[in-house]
Design an enzyme around this catalytic site. Structure first.
Site, mmCIF file in Angstrom:
data_model
loop_
_atom_site.group_PDB
_atom_site.id
_atom_site.type_symbol
_atom_site.label_atom_id
_atom_site.label_comp_id
_atom_site.label_asym_id
_atom_site.label_seq_id
_atom_site.Cartn_x
_atom_site.Cartn_y
_atom_site.Cartn_z
ATOM 1 N N GLY A 108 33.402 34.673 -15.728
ATOM 2 C CA GLY A 108 33.544 36.101 -15.460
ATOM 3 C C GLY A 108 34.957 36.538 -15.816
ATOM 4 N N GLN A 163 42.313 41.576 -16.250
ATOM 5 C CA GLN A 163 42.806 40.219 -16.540
ATOM 6 C C GLN A 163 43.327 40.088 -17.973
ATOM 7 O OE1 GLN A 163 39.170 38.301 -14.611
ATOM 8 N NE2 GLN A 163 40.771 36.808 -14.198
ATOM 9 N N CYS A 165 39.787 31.160 -10.650
ATOM 10 C CA CYS A 165 40.039 32.427 -11.320
ATOM 11 C C CYS A 165 40.877 32.144 -12.560
ATOM 12 C CB CYS A 165 40.798 33.357 -10.368
ATOM 13 S SG CYS A 165 41.190 34.960 -11.090
ATOM 14 N N LEU A 166 40.517 32.751 -13.683
ATOM 15 C CA LEU A 166 41.279 32.518 -14.913
ATOM 16 C C LEU A 166 42.726 33.013 -14.779
ATOM 17 C CD1 LEU A 166 38.603 33.404 -17.625
ATOM 18 C CD2 LEU A 166 39.365 31.137 -16.886
ATOM 19 N N HIS A 214 33.584 38.749 -6.819
ATOM 20 C CA HIS A 214 34.918 38.303 -7.248
ATOM 21 C C HIS A 214 35.474 39.255 -8.315
ATOM 22 C CE1 HIS A 214 37.698 34.852 -8.645
ATOM 23 N NE2 HIS A 214 37.842 35.792 -9.563
ATOM 24 N N GLU A 215 34.634 39.629 -9.286
ATOM 25 C CA GLU A 215 35.110 40.460 -10.399
ATOM 26 C C GLU A 215 35.320 41.912 -9.970
ATOM 27 O OE1 GLU A 215 36.183 38.939 -12.917
ATOM 28 O OE2 GLU A 215 35.205 37.020 -12.577
ATOM 29 N N HIS A 220 38.596 42.340 -8.503
ATOM 30 C CA HIS A 220 39.694 42.475 -9.469
ATOM 31 C C HIS A 220 39.954 43.943 -9.805
ATOM 32 C CE1 HIS A 220 41.070 38.551 -10.756
ATOM 33 N NE2 HIS A 220 39.846 38.106 -10.970
HETATM 34 ZN ZN LIG Z 1 39.246 36.128 -11.081
#
Ligand SMILES: [Zn+2]
Length: 176
Positions: free
Chosen positions: A46, A51, A94-95, A136-137, A140
């Site tokens: 995701g 990000q 998380c990236l 989660h996304e 963000h």
């Molecule tokens: Zn994340």
């Protein structure tokens, strides 16, 4: 398509609240394609616009397993409109917080409204991994990170680690 750099903790942009998308056009679809390529390359399941430093309310998700063909899903202006009382725990990463994982408890099922890449309104009821990834996304887009859902002690520890790493990297950067 193009790979875009992923911003990481403690970049303050990760705390921005992203703005809604006005209308879906080719420029937006191009951005979504770049996001998919960046997510696949990372690799991750995701990615939110912020990000890659684009503070707009877009997400891409791909839950296909390694041996399966890619199956990207696109969520524009996503909104969680219902969440179950029942909760579940997943180990999240998380990236933007590379190589850090922690268990997070969230509602087990959610319903989300969003606009698809054709600009059509859609609704999805999600459970399991998709429910977790969507929450989660969407977090963000509001400047919230998964570490905000763990204990303050653990959160402070991981933030400190990333602040130190960023400081070290800037000191090691060659002078131009
Ligand atoms: Zn994340």
């Amino acid at each position: 398509m193009a790979l875009r750099p992923i911003i990481i903790l403690p970049d303050p942009k990760l705390r921005l609240v992203s703005a809604p998308v006005g209308h879906v056009d080719d420029a937006l679809r191009k951005l979504l394609d770049d996001m998919v390529e960046t997510m696949h390359d990372a690799p991750g399941i995701g990615l939110a616009g912020i990000q890659i430093a684009e503070p707009i309310r877009v997400l891409v998700v791909d839950l296909a397993k390694k041996e399966e063909p890619p199956a990207p899903q696109f969520f524009i202006n996503p909104e969680i409109v219902w969440s179950s009382e029942e909760r579940s725990v997943f180990e999240e990463g998380c990236l933007s917080i590379p190589e850090y994982y922690a268990e997070v408890e969230r509602p087990a099922r959610v319903r989300a409204r969003f606009v698809d890449r054709e600009g059509k309104p859609q609704e999805v009821e999600a459970e399991g991994l998709l429910a977790t990834v969507l929450q989660h996304e969407v977090d963000h887009l509001d400047g919230v990170l998964f570490i905000d859902h763990i204990s303050k002690l653990k959160r402070d520890r991981v933030i400190k680690k990333f602040v130190k790493a960023a400081k070290r990297a800037s000191e090691e950067a060659p002078a131009l």
